[in-house]
Design an enzyme around this catalytic site. Structure first.
Site, short mmCIF file in Angstrom:
data_model
loop_
_atom_site.label_atom_id
_atom_site.label_comp_id
_atom_site.label_asym_id
_atom_site.label_seq_id
_atom_site.Cartn_x
_atom_site.Cartn_y
_atom_site.Cartn_z
N HIS A 116 0.92 -1.12 0.03
CA HIS A 116 0.03 -0.09 0.15
C HIS A 116 0.84 1.18 -0.02
CE1 HIS A 116 -3.08 2.69 2.18
NE2 HIS A 116 -3.48 2.22 1.01
N SER A 140 -6.26 -1.12 -5.15
CA SER A 140 -6.30 -1.36 -3.76
C SER A 140 -7.46 -2.57 -3.58
CB SER A 140 -6.90 -0.05 -3.13
OG SER A 140 -8.30 0.32 -3.39
N ASP A 174 -6.82 14.30 -5.83
CA ASP A 174 -6.51 13.18 -5.34
C ASP A 174 -7.80 12.56 -4.71
OD1 ASP A 174 -5.11 10.99 -4.02
OD2 ASP A 174 -4.42 12.26 -2.34
N MET A 175 -8.23 11.48 -5.54
CA MET A 175 -9.49 11.05 -5.01
C MET A 175 -9.70 9.41 -5.19
SD MET A 175 -11.70 12.18 -8.40
CE MET A 175 -12.38 10.55 -8.96
N LYS A 224 -20.26 5.55 -14.23
CA LYS A 224 -18.98 6.62 -14.50
C LYS A 224 -17.75 6.09 -13.76
CE LYS A 224 -22.25 10.04 -16.12
NZ LYS A 224 -22.40 11.38 -16.38
N GLY A 306 -7.58 20.46 -4.25
CA GLY A 306 -6.34 20.51 -3.36
C GLY A 306 -6.42 21.84 -2.34
N GLN A 307 -7.07 22.76 -2.88
CA GLN A 307 -6.91 23.99 -1.99
C GLN A 307 -7.71 23.95 -0.64
OE1 GLN A 307 -9.05 27.47 -3.94
NE2 GLN A 307 -8.08 28.99 -2.67
P1 NAI Z 1 -11.64 13.33 -0.73
O1 NAI Z 1 -12.85 12.92 -1.05
O2 NAI Z 1 -11.43 13.87 0.68
O3 NAI Z 1 -11.09 14.42 -2.00
C1 NAI Z 1 -11.30 14.10 -3.04
C2 NAI Z 1 -10.63 15.52 -4.07
O4 NAI Z 1 -11.85 16.62 -3.86
C3 NAI Z 1 -9.26 15.98 -3.48
O5 NAI Z 1 -8.41 16.50 -4.40
C4 NAI Z 1 -9.78 17.24 -2.84
O6 NAI Z 1 -8.93 18.20 -2.62
C5 NAI Z 1 -11.08 17.66 -3.55
N1 NAI Z 1 -11.90 18.53 -2.67
C6 NAI Z 1 -12.44 18.37 -1.37
N2 NAI Z 1 -13.35 19.38 -1.33
C7 NAI Z 1 -13.28 20.14 -2.17
C8 NAI Z 1 -13.73 21.48 -2.42
N3 NAI Z 1 -14.69 21.95 -1.44
N4 NAI Z 1 -13.58 22.16 -3.56
C9 NAI Z 1 -12.83 21.73 -4.20
N5 NAI Z 1 -12.15 20.59 -4.14
C10 NAI Z 1 -12.46 19.81 -3.05
O7 NAI Z 1 -10.65 12.20 -1.22
P2 NAI Z 1 -10.94 10.65 -0.86
O8 NAI Z 1 -11.69 10.29 -2.25
O9 NAI Z 1 -11.70 10.33 0.34
O10 NAI Z 1 -9.36 10.07 -1.04
C11 NAI Z 1 -8.69 10.35 0.41
C12 NAI Z 1 -7.26 9.71 0.30
O11 NAI Z 1 -7.22 8.35 0.06
C13 NAI Z 1 -6.39 10.14 -1.16
O12 NAI Z 1 -5.42 10.64 -0.85
C14 NAI Z 1 -6.06 8.88 -1.91
O13 NAI Z 1 -4.95 8.85 -2.64
C15 NAI Z 1 -6.23 8.00 -0.71
N6 NAI Z 1 -6.54 6.58 -1.16
C16 NAI Z 1 -5.66 5.69 -1.38
C17 NAI Z 1 -5.63 4.38 -1.55
C18 NAI Z 1 -4.63 3.54 -1.99
O14 NAI Z 1 -4.87 2.20 -2.08
N7 NAI Z 1 -3.30 3.87 -1.74
C19 NAI Z 1 -7.07 3.61 -2.15
C20 NAI Z 1 -7.99 4.83 -1.96
C21 NAI Z 1 -7.82 6.02 -1.43
#
Ligand code: NAI
Length: 349
Positions: A116, A140, A174-175, A224, A306-307
């Site tokens: 991971h 994952s 990053d999502m 999608k 990212g902001q």
């Molecule tokens: P999240 O839902 O918190 O955010 C997703 C995206 O939306 C981000 O780019 C964030 O900057 C953007 N965002 C959030 N609020 C915003 C707003 N108000 N305006 C504009 N953009 C906004 O992220 P999620 O999907 O919960 O993922 C969390 C972390 O989990 C990530 O770092 C991801 O890499 C990690 N992850 C890692 C896995 C692995 O196997 N290595 C598997 C799944 C997730």
């Protein structure tokens, strides 16, 4: 509990060394996890150390891997991780991709047989620091139903994309490709709270509001998100000759065995297209445009991807990074778990 980033990194590094990781690898691991906590992505920060430490101690992460970078073409390569730490392998592989993209304009580098790798924007930020566009995807463990399915097939297969600007701020998407992370279901269970029916399904594939009945997560936006998760699995699994779909190893199964996960980095050099100066300026301009869009009711401002994390970074820089007390206590203790995570069914907890 609030701690400085340096202190957090030191605590994580020490614990992972105690579990058996060599110092050089533990330091990179700590940097990747503190990167996540620093921007509020706590699901992929220090809270994961207990699990990683148990896997390392049980031999499920190779502490002395034979890392090899195989250049397979002018712009392509494969990084062989040999079961080593995913965070370390992905970082070193991105370094190779950056070198290639600097010279040839573009790079596509796969990472094979890794564990991971955490919050994957860490790796796209490496590209930004070198004035390049970064894109990375990884596999994952299977816990997501394909659209129309009643059983899990894909993982939460995340996508990260980042582009440098001319003013030091950066776009960083990053999502996960699921509506919610698994951690949110666990949180609802612990609080005995209902969940929205758009997050997950039960054993029959029916949407459920009962977190105890959850058997799989739902992809974002139906077909999608399902398609995006599939794309991630093709690029980071099938393309690299790795186990794919529901054959991807589970995070909590066989902690004594190496995982064989895949990740793919794509790096693009703007200097080979519109030119670096113009590109970075227009990224800044697009961020300004977005921030200037009239907000909808209930919003104070439109943020660029990212902001929201940048806001957290600024607050934590001033006041320290917030860490759950129990996690802090674990980090400062001598404990390395032996049977906290092994063969834990993520759907049963
Ligand atoms: P999240 O839902 O918190 O955010 C997703 C995206 O939306 C981000 O780019 C964030 O900057 C953007 N965002 C959030 N609020 C915003 C707003 N108000 N305006 C504009 N953009 C906004 O992220 P999620 O999907 O919960 O993922 C969390 C972390 O989990 C990530 O770092 C991801 O890499 C990690 N992850 C890692 C896995 C692995 O196997 N290595 C598997 C799944 C997730």
């Amino acid at each position: 509990m609030r701690v400085t980033k340096d202190k957090l990194k030191e605590l994580i590094k020490t614990k992972l060394q105690k579990a058996g990781l060599k110092e050089e690898h533990a330091a990179i691991y700590a940097d990747v996890l503190a990167f996540a906590d620093e921007r509020g992505i706590h699901s992929h920060g220090a809270m994961r150390v207990e699990y990683y430490a148990e896997r390392i101690a049980k031999g499920g992460i190779n502490t002395n891997p034979d890392f090899k970078f195989e250049k397979t073409g002018p712009c392509t390569g494969v990084f062989h991780s040999d079961g080593g730490a995913g965070t370390v392998a992905a970082k070193l592989a991105m370094n190779e991709a950056i070198k290639i993209a600097k010279e040839n304009g573009v790079a596509i580098v796969g990472v094979k047989d890794m564990s991971h790798s955490g919050a994957i924007s860490y790796f796209t930020q490496q590209a930004i620091a070198a004035d390049l566009i970064g894109f990375t995807v990884c596999q994952s463990d299977p816990m997501v139903v394909p659209f129309g399915g009643a059983e899990p097939y894909y993982g939460t297969n995340p996508i990260a994309f980042a582009a440098p600007s001319s003013d030091g701020r950066n776009i960083s998407l990053d999502m996960a490709t699921t509506v919610q992370a698994w951690g949110k279901i666990l949180h609802a269970r612990s609080k005995n709270e209902a969940i929205p029916d758009t997050w997950a399904v039960d054993q029959n594939g029916e949407p459920t509001t009962d977190p105890m009945k959850v058997n799989a997560l739902l992809p974002i936006s139906g077909p999608k998100g399902y398609g995006l998760g599939m794309m991630v699995d093709v690029l980071s699994g099938i393309l690299l000759g790795l186990p794919f779909g529901n054959k991807v190893s589970s995070m909590y199964e066989n902690l004594s065995e190496y995982r064989k996960l895949g990740q793919l980095h794509i790096v693009i050099n703007p200097a080979f297209f519109t030119g670096l100066t113009e590109f970075k300026q227009n990224i800044s301009n697009t961020m300004e445009d977005l921030n200037g869009i009239k907000p909808a009711s209930g919003f104070s401002k439109v943020l660029y991807p990212g902001q929201n994390n940048d806001v957290v970074i600024a607050e934590y820089k001033e006041n320290g990074i917030e860490i759950v007390d129990d996690i802090y206590e674990y980090l400062i203790s001598d404990t390395i778990h032996n049977n906290q995570y092994d063969n834990k069914n993520p759907f049963a907890e």
